[in-house]
Design a protein around this motif. Structure first.
Motif, PDB file in Angstrom:
ATOM      1  N   TYR A  20      82.589  17.072 -71.405  1.00 41.94           N
ATOM      2  CA  TYR A  20      82.833  17.876 -70.215  1.00 41.94           C
ATOM      3  C   TYR A  20      81.795  18.973 -70.032  1.00 41.94           C
ATOM      4  CZ  TYR A  20      87.366  15.571 -69.790  1.00 41.94           C
ATOM      5  OH  TYR A  20      88.356  14.638 -69.633  1.00 41.94           O
ATOM      6  N   GLN A  21      81.186  19.427 -71.152  1.00 38.11           N
ATOM      7  CA  GLN A  21      80.152  20.436 -71.004  1.00 38.11           C
ATOM      8  C   GLN A  21      78.900  19.851 -70.352  1.00 38.11           C
ATOM      9  OE1 GLN A  21      81.584  23.000 -71.028  1.00 38.11           O
ATOM     10  NE2 GLN A  21      81.513  24.220 -72.882  1.00 38.11           N
ATOM     11  N   GLY A  22      78.709  18.544 -70.482  1.00 34.91           N
ATOM     12  CA  GLY A  22      77.591  17.899 -69.798  1.00 34.91           C
ATOM     13  C   GLY A  22      77.770  17.976 -68.291  1.00 34.91           C
ATOM     14  N   ASP A  23      78.980  17.712 -67.828  1.00 36.84           N
ATOM     15  CA  ASP A  23      79.288  17.822 -66.402  1.00 36.84           C
ATOM     16  C   ASP A  23      79.181  19.277 -65.946  1.00 36.84           C
ATOM     17  OD1 ASP A  23      80.639  16.652 -63.867  1.00 36.84           O
ATOM     18  OD2 ASP A  23      81.975  18.299 -64.420  1.00 36.84           O
ATOM     19  N   PHE A  24      79.698  20.190 -66.764  1.00 31.11           N
ATOM     20  CA  PHE A  24      79.655  21.620 -66.449  1.00 31.11           C
ATOM     21  C   PHE A  24      78.207  22.099 -66.281  1.00 31.11           C
ATOM     22  CE2 PHE A  24      79.360  26.082 -67.660  1.00 31.11           C
ATOM     23  CZ  PHE A  24      80.438  26.675 -67.033  1.00 31.11           C
ATOM     24  N   SER A  25      77.362  21.764 -67.250  1.00 35.38           N
ATOM     25  CA  SER A  25      75.977  22.239 -67.223  1.00 35.38           C
ATOM     26  C   SER A  25      75.193  21.612 -66.077  1.00 35.38           C
ATOM     27  CB  SER A  25      75.281  21.950 -68.557  1.00 35.38           C
ATOM     28  OG  SER A  25      75.262  20.569 -68.827  1.00 35.38           O
ATOM     29  N   SER A  26      75.463  20.328 -65.805  1.00 35.15           N
ATOM     30  CA  SER A  26      74.772  19.637 -64.712  1.00 35.15           C
ATOM     31  C   SER A  26      75.084  20.306 -63.372  1.00 35.15           C
ATOM     32  CB  SER A  26      75.192  18.168 -64.660  1.00 35.15           C
ATOM     33  OG  SER A  26      74.970  17.538 -65.893  1.00 35.15           O
ATOM     34  N   LYS A  27      76.353  20.607 -63.160  1.00 39.00           N
ATOM     35  CA  LYS A  27      76.760  21.244 -61.905  1.00 39.00           C
ATOM     36  C   LYS A  27      76.230  22.678 -61.813  1.00 39.00           C
ATOM     37  CE  LYS A  27      80.853  18.406 -61.141  1.00 39.00           C
ATOM     38  NZ  LYS A  27      82.339  18.327 -61.163  1.00 39.00           N
ATOM     39  N   LEU A  28      76.233  23.393 -62.932  1.00 38.56           N
ATOM     40  CA  LEU A  28      75.726  24.761 -62.939  1.00 38.56           C
ATOM     41  C   LEU A  28      74.253  24.792 -62.566  1.00 38.56           C
ATOM     42  CD1 LEU A  28      76.126  27.768 -63.480  1.00 38.56           C
ATOM     43  CD2 LEU A  28      75.770  27.316 -65.923  1.00 38.56           C
ATOM     44  N   ILE A  29      73.471  23.859 -63.095  1.00 32.34           N
ATOM     45  CA  ILE A  29      72.045  23.792 -62.754  1.00 32.34           C
ATOM     46  C   ILE A  29      71.863  23.570 -61.256  1.00 32.34           C
ATOM     47  CG2 ILE A  29      70.085  22.191 -62.844  1.00 32.34           C
ATOM     48  CD1 ILE A  29      70.103  22.255 -65.740  1.00 32.34           C
ATOM     49  N   LEU A  30      72.631  22.643 -60.691  1.00 28.54           N
ATOM     50  CA  LEU A  30      72.503  22.370 -59.260  1.00 28.54           C
ATOM     51  C   LEU A  30      72.854  23.599 -58.426  1.00 28.54           C
ATOM     52  CD1 LEU A  30      73.973  18.767 -58.847  1.00 28.54           C
ATOM     53  CD2 LEU A  30      71.589  19.465 -59.099  1.00 28.54           C
ATOM     54  N   MET A  31      73.842  24.352 -58.868  1.00 25.09           N
ATOM     55  CA  MET A  31      74.311  25.505 -58.104  1.00 25.09           C
ATOM     56  C   MET A  31      73.314  26.657 -58.104  1.00 25.09           C
ATOM     57  SD  MET A  31      78.273  25.276 -59.390  1.00 25.09           S
ATOM     58  CE  MET A  31      79.007  26.608 -58.469  1.00 25.09           C
ATOM     59  N   ILE A  32      72.433  26.728 -59.104  1.00 23.95           N
ATOM     60  CA  ILE A  32      71.466  27.835 -59.162  1.00 23.95           C
ATOM     61  C   ILE A  32      70.037  27.344 -58.940  1.00 23.95           C
ATOM     62  CG2 ILE A  32      72.939  29.248 -60.649  1.00 23.95           C
ATOM     63  CD1 ILE A  32      71.229  28.431 -63.036  1.00 23.95           C
ATOM     64  N   SER A  33      69.919  26.162 -58.319  1.00 21.29           N
ATOM     65  CA  SER A  33      68.599  25.586 -58.069  1.00 21.29           C
ATOM     66  C   SER A  33      68.391  25.333 -56.586  1.00 21.29           C
ATOM     67  CB  SER A  33      68.438  24.267 -58.841  1.00 21.29           C
ATOM     68  OG  SER A  33      68.562  24.457 -60.226  1.00 21.29           O
ATOM     69  N   LYS A  34      67.115  25.190 -56.211  1.00 23.10           N
ATOM     70  CA  LYS A  34      66.747  24.827 -54.843  1.00 23.10           C
ATOM     71  C   LYS A  34      66.241  23.390 -54.884  1.00 23.10           C
ATOM     72  CE  LYS A  34      63.891  28.267 -54.748  1.00 23.10           C
ATOM     73  NZ  LYS A  34      62.837  29.243 -54.342  1.00 23.10           N
ATOM     74  N   ILE A  35      67.123  22.448 -54.620  1.00 25.35           N
ATOM     75  CA  ILE A  35      66.766  21.027 -54.640  1.00 25.35           C
ATOM     76  C   ILE A  35      67.017  20.484 -53.243  1.00 25.35           C
ATOM     77  CG2 ILE A  35      67.225  18.792 -55.713  1.00 25.35           C
ATOM     78  CD1 ILE A  35      68.162  20.301 -58.199  1.00 25.35           C
ATOM     79  N   ASP A  36      65.964  19.982 -52.613  1.00 26.55           N
ATOM     80  CA  ASP A  36      65.993  19.788 -51.164  1.00 26.55           C
ATOM     81  C   ASP A  36      66.562  18.469 -50.654  1.00 26.55           C
ATOM     82  OD1 ASP A  36      64.005  18.060 -51.910  1.00 26.55           O
ATOM     83  OD2 ASP A  36      62.358  19.230 -51.074  1.00 26.55           O
ATOM     84  N   SER A  37      67.098  17.631 -51.519  1.00 27.83           N
ATOM     85  CA  SER A  37      67.697  16.398 -51.014  1.00 27.83           C
ATOM     86  C   SER A  37      68.853  15.965 -51.908  1.00 27.83           C
ATOM     87  CB  SER A  37      66.661  15.282 -50.945  1.00 27.83           C
ATOM     88  OG  SER A  37      66.339  14.801 -52.238  1.00 27.83           O
ATOM     89  N   THR A  38      69.784  15.257 -51.298  1.00 26.40           N
ATOM     90  CA  THR A  38      70.936  14.749 -52.047  1.00 26.40           C
ATOM     91  C   THR A  38      70.479  13.805 -53.146  1.00 26.40           C
ATOM     92  OG1 THR A  38      72.343  14.916 -50.089  1.00 26.40           O
ATOM     93  CG2 THR A  38      73.103  13.459 -51.856  1.00 26.40           C
TER      94      THR A  38
END
Length: 262
Positions: free
Chosen positions: A155-173
């Protein structure tokens, strides 16, 4: 990018295994042992996202990182997790039955022998030369089982993956989904590598005994209890952070449309 994500993941994993502010009293030490590996220390979690922002300058959203830092200071993940677990009617039974496994002589021996400090350079050297370690194949097999038993759902893998997306500027789905998958996949690998490194002084015989303990049905029930509340806390914590980011004008990551209902 891969090196950066690996650094991030090592930090997150080590945060969950490291010295916590919960270890203030004898009672808290017991609670810490019960939830070791899933609680996240605020100060170290903040240090980790700051390090990510510094090293991922091209994709890190500095404004989102600042909001996340403030949010983490105001919302203690560990306290939230423990409050949820301890409010359960099943908690006292879990504590009594699960702690006895952690207090076994062989478990105490494992904790005494595992490394308490992390050195990035030594970690890299050890992993690169692991095939030269005595009983490398047997050691790898046993530690893979230990990791799988204690982190079956990652579950920490899912947690960390989502946290990275939330604090990043990634311009496409497409790029968001790719980043999520890379982080989650690397998290599993780095978890294994980190445990290989931390357990390097633990004899194979001790590792074998630990695996036998983890295969006990009562032990597995205890792990299932921990993971149940870890998952609930992860979801609530990230939902709260997402709302805070949105309130501060930062675009929300739509995880349901991106990943489905996970």
């Amino acid at each position: 990018m891969k090196k950066l994500l690996t650094t991030f993941l090592m930090s997150l994993i080590f945060v969950s295994c490291s010295t916590s502010s919960l270890k203030d009293s004898q009672d808290n030490q017991k609670v810490y042992k019960l939830f070791n590996g899933v609680i996240l220390d605020q100060n170290e979690l903040i240090a980790m996202i700051k390090e990510y922002a510094k090293n991922a300058d091209s994709i890190a959203n500095k404004e989102a990182v600042e909001v996340a830092e403030s949010f983490i200071r105001e919302n203690n993940y560990s306290e939230m997790l423990l409050k949820k677990a301890q409010s359960s009617k099943r908690y006292s039974g879990f504590e009594e039955s699960y702690f006895k496994f952690l207090d076994l002589p062989i478990s105490r021996k494992l904790n005494l022998l595992r490394l308490k400090e992390f050195d990035a350079e030594e970690f890299t050297k050890y992993v690169e030369n692991f095939n030269k370690v005595e009983d490398a194949a047997k050691r790898l097999d046993l530690i893979e089982k230990i990791v799988q038993n204690d982190f079956p759902s990652f579950y920490q893998g899912d947690f960390s993956s989502k946290l990275i997306l939330m604090i990043s500027k990634i311009d496409s789905t497409k790029k968001q989904l790719s980043t999520y998958r890379v982080v989650k996949s690397n998290f599993k690998l780095v978890t294994l590598q980190l445990n290989l490194y931390l357990f390097q002084a633990v004899p194979v015989e001790t590792l074998s005994e630990i695996v036998k303990i983890q295969e006990n049905e009562e032990y597995r029930k205890g792990r299932a209890f921990i993971e149940e509340f870890q998952l609930k806390t992860n979801k609530e914590y990230l939902d709260m952070l997402s709302k805070k980011l949105e309130e501060d004008g930062i675009e929300k990551v739509e995880f349901v449309s991106l990943l489905g209902k996970k």
